[in-house]
Design an enzyme around this catalytic site. Sequence first.
Site, short mmCIF file in Angstrom:
data_model
loop_
_atom_site.label_atom_id
_atom_site.label_comp_id
_atom_site.label_asym_id
_atom_site.label_seq_id
_atom_site.Cartn_x
_atom_site.Cartn_y
_atom_site.Cartn_z
CG ASP A 13 89.02 21.25 47.89
OD1 ASP A 13 90.19 21.68 47.75
OD2 ASP A 13 88.03 22.00 48.03
CE LYS A 16 93.67 18.99 43.08
NZ LYS A 16 92.35 19.06 43.72
N GLY A 40 94.51 24.64 47.42
CA GLY A 40 94.97 24.35 48.78
C GLY A 40 95.19 22.85 48.85
CG HIS A 41 97.12 20.94 46.27
ND1 HIS A 41 97.79 20.71 45.11
CD2 HIS A 41 95.89 21.37 45.91
CE1 HIS A 41 97.00 21.01 44.08
NE2 HIS A 41 95.84 21.43 44.54
CD GLN A 224 92.33 25.35 40.69
OE1 GLN A 224 92.97 25.41 39.66
NE2 GLN A 224 92.80 25.81 41.83
P1 GDP Z 1 93.44 18.76 47.34
O1 GDP Z 1 93.14 20.18 47.10
O2 GDP Z 1 92.91 17.88 46.27
O3 GDP Z 1 94.88 18.49 47.61
O4 GDP Z 1 92.64 18.36 48.66
P2 GDP Z 1 92.56 19.23 50.02
O5 GDP Z 1 93.86 19.18 50.71
O6 GDP Z 1 91.97 20.56 49.74
O7 GDP Z 1 91.44 18.44 50.79
C1 GDP Z 1 91.59 17.11 51.15
C2 GDP Z 1 91.45 17.00 52.67
O8 GDP Z 1 91.24 15.65 53.02
C3 GDP Z 1 92.69 17.41 53.42
O9 GDP Z 1 92.32 17.92 54.66
C4 GDP Z 1 93.45 16.10 53.58
O10 GDP Z 1 94.33 16.09 54.70
C5 GDP Z 1 92.32 15.16 53.80
N1 GDP Z 1 92.53 13.79 53.30
C6 GDP Z 1 93.23 13.37 52.22
N2 GDP Z 1 93.09 12.03 52.07
C7 GDP Z 1 92.29 11.62 53.07
C8 GDP Z 1 91.74 10.35 53.43
O11 GDP Z 1 91.94 9.33 52.78
N3 GDP Z 1 90.90 10.33 54.52
C9 GDP Z 1 90.62 11.44 55.24
N4 GDP Z 1 89.80 11.32 56.28
N5 GDP Z 1 91.13 12.64 54.94
C10 GDP Z 1 91.94 12.73 53.85
P1 IMO Z 2 92.30 22.61 44.88
O1 IMO Z 2 93.52 22.61 43.98
C1 IMO Z 2 88.08 23.49 45.21
C2 IMO Z 2 86.58 26.96 43.02
C3 IMO Z 2 86.08 28.15 43.81
C4 IMO Z 2 84.99 28.64 42.87
C5 IMO Z 2 85.63 28.42 41.50
C6 IMO Z 2 86.31 29.64 40.91
O2 IMO Z 2 92.60 22.77 46.31
O3 IMO Z 2 91.45 21.43 44.56
P2 IMO Z 2 88.60 30.85 41.47
O4 IMO Z 2 89.09 31.48 42.72
O5 IMO Z 2 89.46 29.75 40.95
O6 IMO Z 2 88.27 31.85 40.38
O7 IMO Z 2 87.18 30.20 41.87
O8 IMO Z 2 86.58 27.38 41.67
N1 IMO Z 2 87.96 26.53 43.35
C7 IMO Z 2 88.26 25.42 44.02
N2 IMO Z 2 87.46 24.52 44.62
N3 IMO Z 2 89.40 23.31 45.22
C8 IMO Z 2 90.22 24.18 44.60
O9 IMO Z 2 91.54 23.97 44.44
C9 IMO Z 2 89.66 25.33 44.00
N4 IMO Z 2 90.16 26.39 43.36
C10 IMO Z 2 89.11 27.11 42.94
O10 IMO Z 2 85.58 27.76 45.05
O11 IMO Z 2 83.87 27.83 42.97
MG MG Z 3 92.20 21.80 48.04
#
Ligand code: GDP
Ligand code: IMO
Ligand code: MG
Length: 424
Positions: A13, A16, A40-41, A224
């Site tokens: 998270d 990415k 979840g991207h 991840q």
């Molecule tokens: P990922 O799994 O690495 O793609 O990240 P996620 O999408 O799970 O979580 C990142 C969250 O932060 C999402 O809700 C994005 O919309 C948000 N986000 C990404 N870059 C920024 C930023 O520079 N500032 C803020 N406030 N939110 C951001």
């Molecule tokens: P993105 O790509 C954050 C965490 C779960 C748990 C561990 C194992 O959005 O960054 P799993 O279901 O993979 O067997 O769970 O890994 N986890 C993540 N945490 N971002 C993710 O993906 C994750 N995918 C799995 O919360 O701790």
């Molecule tokens: Mg994510």
Amino acid sequence: MAVTVILGTQWGDEGKGKIVDLLSDNYDIVARYQGGANAGHTVVINGKKFILHLIPSGILHPNTVCVIGNGTVIDPDALINEINMLEQEGIHVKNRLLISHKAHLIMPYHKLLDTLSESTRSQKAIGTTGRGIGPAYIDKFSRVGIRIVDLLNKEDFAAKLRFNLNEKNNILKALYHTEELNIDEIIDKYLEFDKIIDPYIKDTTTYLNQAIADSKSILAEGAQGAMLDVDHGTYPFVTSSNPTVGGACTGLGIPPTAINRIIGVVKAYSTRVGNGPFPTEQNNSDGDMLRKYGDEFGSTTGRPRRCGWLDLFALKYSAMINGFEEIAITKIDVLTNFDKIKICTGYKYQGKELKTFPADNQTLDQVECQYTELPSWKSIPKNAKVFSDLPLEMKKYVEFIEQYLGRRVCLISTGPGRDEIVKV
Ligand code: GDP
Ligand code: IMO
Ligand code: MG
């Protein structure tokens, strides 16, 4: 022109999705190499939010081809939902999405076993996403996994499924006292799925290697993060794949020599969802503020994320394994709300400074983080586009990270939107 890898450097998270989307315009192909719908991207374009679980974040660029590589595990429900969601938004997926015939399928028993095994773990639960990821990779490495290619031969598919289901139903009954799964229902469902995904299936290994030979550019999108890597993360509180850079080679079938750029995505503070060690976690008002201003709730499960300060000691370890020379810092805007920002620059264990990142969780749970405090900034100028637009204190925060890690920051994200980005 060759392969760039974009990967998470922390516990996932990091943002990415946003960074991959941003850079996708410069690449012919964007490819996911591991994980499944546990990811979840998020990509935000003109205020509209897209959350991608399986399909690469490059799909929002109409000229990009997206690949789901052999290293992934594919849940038919999640994939179909995602294709439908994109089509409904007017984003055409047909002819732009290629799925490896070697990718493994997540079966209904994987999801069931994921949740059931979590609920009965004698040690602390991992806190998985419940998407069947661990059980699917267990079957892959036990050599009983069912792959996309297996859907081509119906009899063979049914035989493999029958063999697996015998074992799984025994486990479900004896260990978890649940009802058996019905084989015919599963066969029908997966053959129906086969019809839908048939046009997307490809030998993506050959496709990607041909693309490299043809001087096309490829962006490999990690899911991840390094600290969730099954080999190098905080085991057993990890996912069941290799988000680290080596995973891009095995998960796409490309040689390491094809990779010529690696970008580590670093969130300006730390978060973790699920259980496991988290040395800089702030179970206090600072952590609450990070969660609130960073909107730190899981993109896949909606769970509140655990929050804490940036951990440079862990990041140095992550940089060593992944070899990234460039960093994209995200969510730096969230720190605007603080008077002072802390950064962890080392761990002490039983009074002694640690030289290397510990492998055992007992140590990690007890380390004492050494913090440096830096002043925050009052605001970020709207439309900041280049480094010199940023407030002095923010520049110092960024330079502190660069100096500690010995890596260069190339991008600074100042908000969720595609245009909220500073190029360095
Ligand atoms: P990922 O799994 O690495 O793609 O990240 P996620 O999408 O799970 O979580 C990142 C969250 O932060 C999402 O809700 C994005 O919309 C948000 N986000 C990404 N870059 C920024 C930023 O520079 N500032 C803020 N406030 N939110 C951001
Ligand atoms: P993105 O790509 C954050 C965490 C779960 C748990 C561990 C194992 O959005 O960054 P799993 O279901 O993979 O067997 O769970 O890994 N986890 C993540 N945490 N971002 C993710 O993906 C994750 N995918 C799995 O919360 O701790
Ligand atoms: Mg994510």
